[in-house]
Design a protein around this motif. Structure first.
Motif, PDB file in Angstrom:
ATOM      1  N   ASP A 145      19.616  38.113  26.200  1.00  0.00           N
ATOM      2  CA  ASP A 145      20.520  37.104  26.818  1.00  0.00           C
ATOM      3  C   ASP A 145      21.329  37.627  27.889  1.00  0.00           C
ATOM      4  OD1 ASP A 145      23.596  36.016  25.633  1.00  0.00           O
ATOM      5  OD2 ASP A 145      21.791  34.631  26.185  1.00  0.00           O
ATOM      6  N   ILE A 146      21.213  37.190  29.099  1.00  0.00           N
ATOM      7  CA  ILE A 146      21.960  37.439  30.144  1.00  0.00           C
ATOM      8  C   ILE A 146      22.562  36.287  30.742  1.00  0.00           C
ATOM      9  CG2 ILE A 146      22.189  38.295  32.440  1.00  0.00           C
ATOM     10  CD1 ILE A 146      20.957  40.290  30.628  1.00  0.00           C
ATOM     11  N   ASN A 147      23.890  36.041  31.027  1.00  0.00           N
ATOM     12  CA  ASN A 147      24.589  34.872  31.537  1.00  0.00           C
ATOM     13  C   ASN A 147      25.383  35.392  32.719  1.00  0.00           C
ATOM     14  OD1 ASN A 147      24.348  33.170  28.830  1.00  0.00           O
ATOM     15  ND2 ASN A 147      24.899  35.354  28.188  1.00  0.00           N
ATOM     16  N   LYS A 148      25.494  34.315  33.609  1.00  0.00           N
ATOM     17  CA  LYS A 148      26.608  34.515  34.749  1.00  0.00           C
ATOM     18  C   LYS A 148      28.080  34.293  34.350  1.00  0.00           C
ATOM     19  CE  LYS A 148      23.330  32.782  37.974  1.00  0.00           C
ATOM     20  NZ  LYS A 148      22.823  31.846  39.175  1.00  0.00           N
ATOM     21  N   GLY A 149      28.904  35.081  34.820  1.00  0.00           N
ATOM     22  CA  GLY A 149      30.425  35.038  34.714  1.00  0.00           C
ATOM     23  C   GLY A 149      30.825  33.927  35.833  1.00  0.00           C
ATOM     24  N   GLU A 150      32.056  34.036  36.239  1.00  0.00           N
ATOM     25  CA  GLU A 150      32.786  33.353  37.180  1.00  0.00           C
ATOM     26  C   GLU A 150      32.307  33.776  38.619  1.00  0.00           C
ATOM     27  OE1 GLU A 150      37.018  33.801  37.504  1.00  0.00           O
ATOM     28  OE2 GLU A 150      36.764  35.474  35.878  1.00  0.00           O
ATOM     29  N   ILE A 151      31.916  34.803  38.893  1.00  0.00           N
ATOM     30  CA  ILE A 151      31.823  35.421  40.313  1.00  0.00           C
ATOM     31  C   ILE A 151      30.344  36.268  40.353  1.00  0.00           C
ATOM     32  CG2 ILE A 151      34.171  35.562  40.996  1.00  0.00           C
ATOM     33  CD1 ILE A 151      33.985  38.706  40.635  1.00  0.00           C
ATOM     34  N   SER A 152      29.083  35.542  40.084  1.00  0.00           N
ATOM     35  CA  SER A 152      27.939  36.273  39.868  1.00  0.00           C
ATOM     36  C   SER A 152      27.135  36.245  41.281  1.00  0.00           C
ATOM     37  CB  SER A 152      27.087  35.640  38.831  1.00  0.00           C
ATOM     38  OG  SER A 152      26.902  34.298  39.259  1.00  0.00           O
ATOM     39  N   ASP A 153      27.573  35.501  42.293  1.00  0.00           N
ATOM     40  CA  ASP A 153      26.953  35.275  43.574  1.00  0.00           C
ATOM     41  C   ASP A 153      26.774  36.689  44.114  1.00  0.00           C
ATOM     42  OD1 ASP A 153      27.908  32.189  44.285  1.00  0.00           O
ATOM     43  OD2 ASP A 153      26.468  32.735  43.151  1.00  0.00           O
ATOM     44  N   GLY A 154      25.644  37.169  44.472  1.00  0.00           N
ATOM     45  CA  GLY A 154      25.564  38.458  45.118  1.00  0.00           C
ATOM     46  C   GLY A 154      25.268  39.590  44.585  1.00  0.00           C
ATOM     47  N   TYR A 155      25.172  39.244  42.986  1.00  0.00           N
ATOM     48  CA  TYR A 155      24.811  40.492  41.889  1.00  0.00           C
ATOM     49  C   TYR A 155      23.659  39.912  41.126  1.00  0.00           C
ATOM     50  CZ  TYR A 155      29.627  41.621  43.219  1.00  0.00           C
ATOM     51  OH  TYR A 155      30.946  41.903  43.688  1.00  0.00           O
ATOM     52  N   SER A 156      22.994  41.149  40.335  1.00  0.00           N
ATOM     53  CA  SER A 156      22.234  40.738  39.590  1.00  0.00           C
ATOM     54  C   SER A 156      22.348  41.840  38.449  1.00  0.00           C
ATOM     55  CB  SER A 156      20.732  40.739  39.908  1.00  0.00           C
ATOM     56  OG  SER A 156      20.423  42.176  40.639  1.00  0.00           O
ATOM     57  N   VAL A 157      21.705  41.541  37.300  1.00  0.00           N
ATOM     58  CA  VAL A 157      21.825  42.614  36.097  1.00  0.00           C
ATOM     59  C   VAL A 157      20.657  42.865  35.359  1.00  0.00           C
ATOM     60  CG1 VAL A 157      24.509  42.129  35.715  1.00  0.00           C
ATOM     61  CG2 VAL A 157      22.754  40.602  34.744  1.00  0.00           C
ATOM     62  N   SER A 158      20.453  43.678  34.661  1.00  0.00           N
ATOM     63  CA  SER A 158      19.240  44.083  33.843  1.00  0.00           C
ATOM     64  C   SER A 158      19.718  44.661  32.606  1.00  0.00           C
ATOM     65  CB  SER A 158      18.558  45.209  34.668  1.00  0.00           C
ATOM     66  OG  SER A 158      17.536  45.628  33.841  1.00  0.00           O
ATOM     67  N   ARG A 159      19.274  44.311  31.439  1.00  0.00           N
ATOM     68  CA  ARG A 159      19.931  44.960  30.237  1.00  0.00           C
ATOM     69  C   ARG A 159      18.711  45.760  29.746  1.00  0.00           C
ATOM     70  NH1 ARG A 159      23.479  43.464  26.026  1.00  0.00           N
ATOM     71  NH2 ARG A 159      23.485  45.435  24.677  1.00  0.00           N
ATOM     72  N   GLN A 160      18.693  47.004  29.875  1.00  0.00           N
ATOM     73  CA  GLN A 160      17.339  47.661  29.791  1.00  0.00           C
ATOM     74  C   GLN A 160      17.037  48.006  28.309  1.00  0.00           C
ATOM     75  OE1 GLN A 160      19.749  48.434  31.807  1.00  0.00           O
ATOM     76  NE2 GLN A 160      19.005  49.328  33.667  1.00  0.00           N
ATOM     77  N   ALA A 161      18.343  47.774  27.424  1.00  0.00           N
ATOM     78  CA  ALA A 161      18.213  48.392  26.213  1.00  0.00           C
ATOM     79  C   ALA A 161      19.566  48.026  25.437  1.00  0.00           C
ATOM     80  CB  ALA A 161      17.969  49.894  25.878  1.00  0.00           C
ATOM     81  N   GLN A 162      19.575  48.077  24.297  1.00  0.00           N
ATOM     82  CA  GLN A 162      21.159  47.575  23.818  1.00  0.00           C
ATOM     83  C   GLN A 162      22.048  48.525  24.143  1.00  0.00           C
ATOM     84  OE1 GLN A 162      22.384  49.075  20.079  1.00  0.00           O
ATOM     85  NE2 GLN A 162      23.020  47.118  19.120  1.00  0.00           N
TER      86      GLN A 162
END
Lengths: 110, 112
Positions: A54-71
């Motif tokens: 479960d990945i969600n954008k916050g208020e300023i996500s433009d230009g960023y990305s995320v990865s949840r590799q593990a808990q």
């Protein structure tokens, strides 16, 4: 050892480079967050994750990305860094109140 | 539109006196409020919190007051100590969202 560890602590890089900031936690929390702090603007939420899938954008996500590799691991990437992304970046975890923060990454983009 | 505001960027207080830090919010859906303290080169650390069902919460030298009708909360530190010198952030959230909205911070300096 810190409960929430961020690496690197400091980074200077050039415009256009790809940057990854890493966060790991030993608190066993499902929920993890990335914030940035700018002078006079407080902390603003970039992305958050309530579990590994479960990945969600916050208020300023433009230009960023995320990865949840593990808990325990949640990384933030700047695909092509620009100078106005120069800021202090914080990772936080917390399944209930309060959230617990790492010591931050100071990122400078020239 | 800033939903959580700390209108005083800085505050200086003499050691031993009371420090009062203020925070205003606009979103009536917020029902849980927190104060964090931040030292240079460290992350924010949790200080004290309050639920909207209360109007006061106390923990040692720190007391948080909530005035829901005015959408205002304040942090009282008594007595203030030099080690309290830091930036203080208030944060607000709505139960179930697990997302915080932070104010811009107040830098407190306690003078010895």
């Amino acid at each position: 050892d810190a409960d929430v560890t961020q690496t690197p602590r400091n980074r200077i890089t050039k415009t256009g480079k790809r940057i990854m900031l890493e966060c790991s936690q030993t608190k066993g929390h499902d929920r993890m967050y990335w914030y940035r702090q700018d002078p006079g603007l407080g902390l603003r939420l970039i992305y958050y994750s309530f579990d590994v899938k479960d990945i969600n954008k916050g208020e300023i996500s433009d230009g960023y990305s995320v990865s949840r590799q593990a808990q325990a691991k949640f990384s933030l990437s700047l695909e092509s860094a620009i100078p106005n992304q120069t800021a202090l970046y914080f990772c936080a975890t917390g399944d209930n109140q309060p959230q617990h923060f790492g010591d931050g990454t100071r990122l400078s983009i020239l | 539109d800033q939903q959580v505001k700390q209108n005083s960027p800085s505050l200086s207080v003499q050691e031993g006196r009371i420090s009062i830090l203020n925070c205003d919010y606009t979103n009536s859906m917020f029902d849980y409020f927190l104060w964090y303290k931040k030292y240079p080169a460290e992350g924010p650390t949790f200080l004290i919190s309050i639920s909207s069902i209360k109007d006061k919460n106390e923990d040692g030298r720190f007391t948080v007051f909530l005035n829901k009708s005015a959408k205002h909360l304040s942090l009282h530190i008594v007595p203030s100590q030099p080690g309290d010198s830091a930036v203080y952030f208030c944060a607000a959230t709505t139960s179930g969202t697990y997302k915080y909205i932070f104010g811009t911070g107040t830098r407190l300096k306690v003078l010895a």
